[in-house]
Design a protein around this motif. Structure first.
Motif, PDB file in Angstrom:
ATOM      1  N   SER A 182       0.855  -1.193   0.000  1.00  0.00           N
ATOM      2  CA  SER A 182       0.000   0.000   0.000  1.00  0.00           C
ATOM      3  C   SER A 182       0.883   1.233   0.000  1.00  0.00           C
ATOM      4  N   ARG A 183       0.301   2.354  -0.344  1.00  0.00           N
ATOM      5  CA  ARG A 183       1.034   3.628  -0.340  1.00  0.00           C
ATOM      6  C   ARG A 183       1.633   3.884   1.042  1.00  0.00           C
ATOM      7  N   GLU A 184       0.842   3.600   2.069  1.00  0.00           N
ATOM      8  CA  GLU A 184       1.287   3.872   3.439  1.00  0.00           C
ATOM      9  C   GLU A 184       2.411   2.938   3.875  1.00  0.00           C
ATOM     10  N   MET A 185       2.333   1.676   3.511  1.00  0.00           N
ATOM     11  CA  MET A 185       3.417   0.753   3.821  1.00  0.00           C
ATOM     12  C   MET A 185       4.686   1.174   3.087  1.00  0.00           C
ATOM     13  N   ASP A 186       4.523   1.625   1.869  1.00  0.00           N
ATOM     14  CA  ASP A 186       5.681   2.075   1.091  1.00  0.00           C
ATOM     15  C   ASP A 186       6.366   3.259   1.760  1.00  0.00           C
ATOM     16  N   LEU A 187       5.586   4.139   2.377  1.00  0.00           N
ATOM     17  CA  LEU A 187       6.163   5.317   3.024  1.00  0.00           C
ATOM     18  C   LEU A 187       7.058   4.937   4.199  1.00  0.00           C
ATOM     19  N   ILE A 188       6.639   3.957   4.993  1.00  0.00           N
ATOM     20  CA  ILE A 188       7.488   3.588   6.131  1.00  0.00           C
ATOM     21  C   ILE A 188       8.717   2.810   5.651  1.00  0.00           C
ATOM     22  N   LEU A 189       8.564   2.071   4.562  1.00  0.00           N
ATOM     23  CA  LEU A 189       9.709   1.347   4.011  1.00  0.00           C
ATOM     24  C   LEU A 189      10.744   2.314   3.450  1.00  0.00           C
ATOM     25  N   LYS A 190      10.269   3.355   2.771  1.00  0.00           N
ATOM     26  CA  LYS A 190      11.191   4.371   2.240  1.00  0.00           C
ATOM     27  C   LYS A 190      11.926   5.066   3.372  1.00  0.00           C
ATOM     28  N   GLU A 191      11.197   5.351   4.440  1.00  0.00           N
ATOM     29  CA  GLU A 191      11.814   5.996   5.600  1.00  0.00           C
ATOM     30  C   GLU A 191      12.878   5.093   6.223  1.00  0.00           C
ATOM     31  N   ALA A 192      12.664   3.788   6.129  1.00  0.00           N
ATOM     32  CA  ALA A 192      13.623   2.824   6.663  1.00  0.00           C
ATOM     33  C   ALA A 192      14.800   2.592   5.714  1.00  0.00           C
ATOM     34  N   GLY A 193      14.721   3.170   4.511  1.00  0.00           N
ATOM     35  CA  GLY A 193      15.837   3.057   3.566  1.00  0.00           C
ATOM     36  C   GLY A 193      15.678   1.991   2.507  1.00  0.00           C
ATOM     37  N   ALA A 194      14.464   1.432   2.376  1.00  0.00           N
ATOM     38  CA  ALA A 194      14.217   0.399   1.368  1.00  0.00           C
ATOM     39  C   ALA A 194      13.770   1.018   0.052  1.00  0.00           C
ATOM     40  N   ALA A 195      13.925   0.257  -1.029  1.00  0.00           N
ATOM     41  CA  ALA A 195      13.370   0.630  -2.329  1.00  0.00           C
ATOM     42  C   ALA A 195      12.065  -0.143  -2.469  1.00  0.00           C
ATOM     43  N   VAL A 196      10.967   0.538  -2.762  1.00  0.00           N
ATOM     44  CA  VAL A 196       9.671  -0.138  -2.763  1.00  0.00           C
ATOM     45  C   VAL A 196       9.328  -0.709  -4.138  1.00  0.00           C
ATOM     46  N   VAL A 197       8.614  -1.831  -4.099  1.00  0.00           N
ATOM     47  CA  VAL A 197       8.138  -2.507  -5.305  1.00  0.00           C
ATOM     48  C   VAL A 197       6.620  -2.606  -5.187  1.00  0.00           C
ATOM     49  N   THR A 198       5.905  -2.237  -6.244  1.00  0.00           N
ATOM     50  CA  THR A 198       4.450  -2.237  -6.204  1.00  0.00           C
ATOM     51  C   THR A 198       3.871  -3.315  -7.121  1.00  0.00           C
ATOM     52  N   LEU A 199       3.152  -4.264  -6.540  1.00  0.00           N
ATOM     53  CA  LEU A 199       2.460  -5.301  -7.301  1.00  0.00           C
ATOM     54  C   LEU A 199       1.508  -6.045  -6.379  1.00  0.00           C
ATOM     55  N   PRO A 200       0.462  -6.693  -6.932  1.00  0.00           N
ATOM     56  CA  PRO A 200      -0.470  -7.455  -6.101  1.00  0.00           C
ATOM     57  C   PRO A 200       0.179  -8.726  -5.567  1.00  0.00           C
ATOM     58  N   SER A 201      -0.417  -9.303  -4.539  1.00  0.00           N
ATOM     59  CA  SER A 201       0.203 -10.437  -3.860  1.00  0.00           C
ATOM     60  C   SER A 201       0.366 -11.667  -4.750  1.00  0.00           C
ATOM     61  N   ASN A 202      -0.504 -11.833  -5.745  1.00  0.00           N
ATOM     62  CA  ASN A 202      -0.376 -13.016  -6.591  1.00  0.00           C
ATOM     63  C   ASN A 202       0.774 -12.913  -7.595  1.00  0.00           C
ATOM     64  N   GLU A 203       1.516 -11.793  -7.579  1.00  0.00           N
ATOM     65  CA  GLU A 203       2.685 -11.636  -8.446  1.00  0.00           C
ATOM     66  C   GLU A 203       4.003 -11.643  -7.662  1.00  0.00           C
ATOM     67  N   ILE A 204       3.914 -11.849  -6.343  1.00  0.00           N
ATOM     68  CA  ILE A 204       5.105 -11.818  -5.491  1.00  0.00           C
ATOM     69  C   ILE A 204       6.074 -12.946  -5.839  1.00  0.00           C
ATOM     70  N   TYR A 205       5.549 -14.139  -6.018  1.00  0.00           N
ATOM     71  CA  TYR A 205       6.408 -15.309  -6.253  1.00  0.00           C
ATOM     72  C   TYR A 205       7.368 -15.059  -7.416  1.00  0.00           C
ATOM     73  N   ALA A 206       6.833 -14.642  -8.553  1.00  0.00           N
ATOM     74  CA  ALA A 206       7.671 -14.436  -9.741  1.00  0.00           C
ATOM     75  C   ALA A 206       8.713 -13.352  -9.504  1.00  0.00           C
ATOM     76  N   ALA A 207       8.317 -12.280  -8.821  1.00  0.00           N
ATOM     77  CA  ALA A 207       9.245 -11.177  -8.571  1.00  0.00           C
ATOM     78  C   ALA A 207      10.377 -11.595  -7.642  1.00  0.00           C
ATOM     79  N   MET A 208      10.076 -12.401  -6.637  1.00  0.00           N
ATOM     80  CA  MET A 208      11.120 -12.879  -5.733  1.00  0.00           C
ATOM     81  C   MET A 208      11.983 -13.943  -6.412  1.00  0.00           C
ATOM     82  N   GLN A 209      11.363 -14.756  -7.224  1.00  0.00           N
ATOM     83  CA  GLN A 209      12.098 -15.814  -7.921  1.00  0.00           C
ATOM     84  C   GLN A 209      13.161 -15.245  -8.862  1.00  0.00           C
ATOM     85  N   THR A 210      12.820 -14.152  -9.526  1.00  0.00           N
ATOM     86  CA  THR A 210      13.743 -13.545 -10.489  1.00  0.00           C
ATOM     87  C   THR A 210      14.727 -12.583  -9.850  1.00  0.00           C
TER      88      THR A 210
END
Length: 342
Positions: A182-210
């Motif tokens: 979510s936008r809000e989760m992304d904001l706390i991740l950015k504050e923590a120094g992470a780079a955010v990735v936006t996609l629905p949960s059913n696309e997580i597997y492929a993104a982590m696999q690659t």
């Protein structure tokens, strides 16, 4: 025109269906089939992802209660339409029902982002209290204005799966590519120094696999259903404490709902409410089960403590909450009402 011909025409009109404005097969009492869409793996009424099971239990319950005047077709795994199209389709009456994370509609209706607001809901008891509290009533009012009605209030605890090290404290996310959801989760991740990735949960597997993504935040049930243990080396669970809970309701198009009979409407809402206890128990069961699944796969499994939850919550107050409250008057009011339950 002869009198005999005139009588024939009048007789034909009298027996023809009246497809005038405002009439439909529903109004005539014919059996109606409604479509339920969701993004999760399909199963049966007894086995599989509990969200899919819930839609099947709901369908069976409503069909029985309406003596067959309402029937349902279940479309799991985004087989009917793409995930992010569901909310808009319901608003237009093009989709009947969907079980979907509410915050997925955040780009269209900013207020829905409160459904995945880090640090705002920190227990199932607190989330369950929303339905009858001021915040829940206000959220329901806003959604109704947008053409959506909540049928079942469903909350799920969230965790983090990672391809490398576990993400426990905010500093652990620094330099990692992380899906917040979510936008809000992304904001706390950015504050923590992470780079955010936006996609629905059913696309997580492929993104982590690659390797396009290092870690993902999602619910315990999704960690299991999408088999993320196959691509993750670490899991931070939500089985004891969590700094975010996801609101993932079963919803119906208001336009569709209003075309149903009063008895059909009552059946939908009654059975929808009955499903909430099943959802709560199933979500809590999955919070525990996910740890065993990942341990068996060889992943490192860790839990959060109160001090760690507060670290994330403090960041959320200064970033996500502040941003959400500034979006519009409705958002500011929802946030204020939700804080009453903290």
């Amino acid at each position: 025109m002869t009198s005999q011909k005139r009588r024939s025409i009048i007789g034909a009109l009298a027996t023809a269906p009246l497809w005038t404005a405002g009439s439909s097969a529903w109004a005539q009492g014919a059996p109606t089939s409604l479509k339920i869409s969701h993004q999760f793996p399909g199963g049966t009424i007894n086995e599989g992802d509990f969200r899919d099971r819930l839609t099947r239990m709901f369908a069976e319950g409503v069909t029985k209660r309406t003596n067959g005047s309402l029937k349902f077709e279940i479309y799991p795994g985004s087989s009917l339409m793409k995930v992010n199209a569901q909310f808009s389709a319901m608003r237009k009456g093009a989709l009947d029902l969907s079980l979907v994370p509410l915050n997925y509609a955040g780009g269209e209706v900013p207020e829905t982002n409160i459904g995945l607001m880090p640090g705002l809901v920190t227990s199932y008891a607190q989330g369950s209290a929303w339905k009858n509290a001021e915040v829940g009533k206000e959220l329901a009012r806003i959604l109704a204005e947008k053409g959506i009605l909540i049928v079942s209030w469903i909350w799920q605890a969230g965790g983090v799966a990672s391809r490398t090290k576990p993400i426990i404290n905010p500093e652990d996310a620094k330099g990692m590519k992380v899906r917040g959801g979510s936008r809000e989760m992304d904001l706390i991740l950015k504050e923590a120094g992470a780079a955010v990735v936006t996609l629905p949960s059913n696309e997580i597997y492929a993104a982590m696999q690659t390797g396009a993504m290092d870690a993902a935040m999602t619910s315990s049930t999704s960690f299991i259903s999408f088999r993320l243990e196959e691509v993750a080396k670490a899991l931070t669970t939500g089985r004891d404490k969590a700094y975010w809970y996801m609101f993932e309701p079963l919803m119906i198009s208001k336009a569709v709902f209003e075309r149903l009979t009063k008895d059909q409407q009552a059946a939908i809402m009654a059975v929808g409410a009955e499903m909430e206890q099943f959802a709560l128990k199933a979500a809590q069961t999955d919070d525990v089960a996910v740890a065993a699944v990942y341990q068996k796969a060889g992943a490192k499994v860790v839990d959060l403590n109160a001090a760690t939850v507060k670290k994330w919550q403090d960041i959320a107050r200064a970033t996500a909450w502040k941003d959400f409250g500034a979006r519009n008057a409705n958002c500011a009011n929802l946030l204020k009402l939700a804080e009453k339950l903290l």
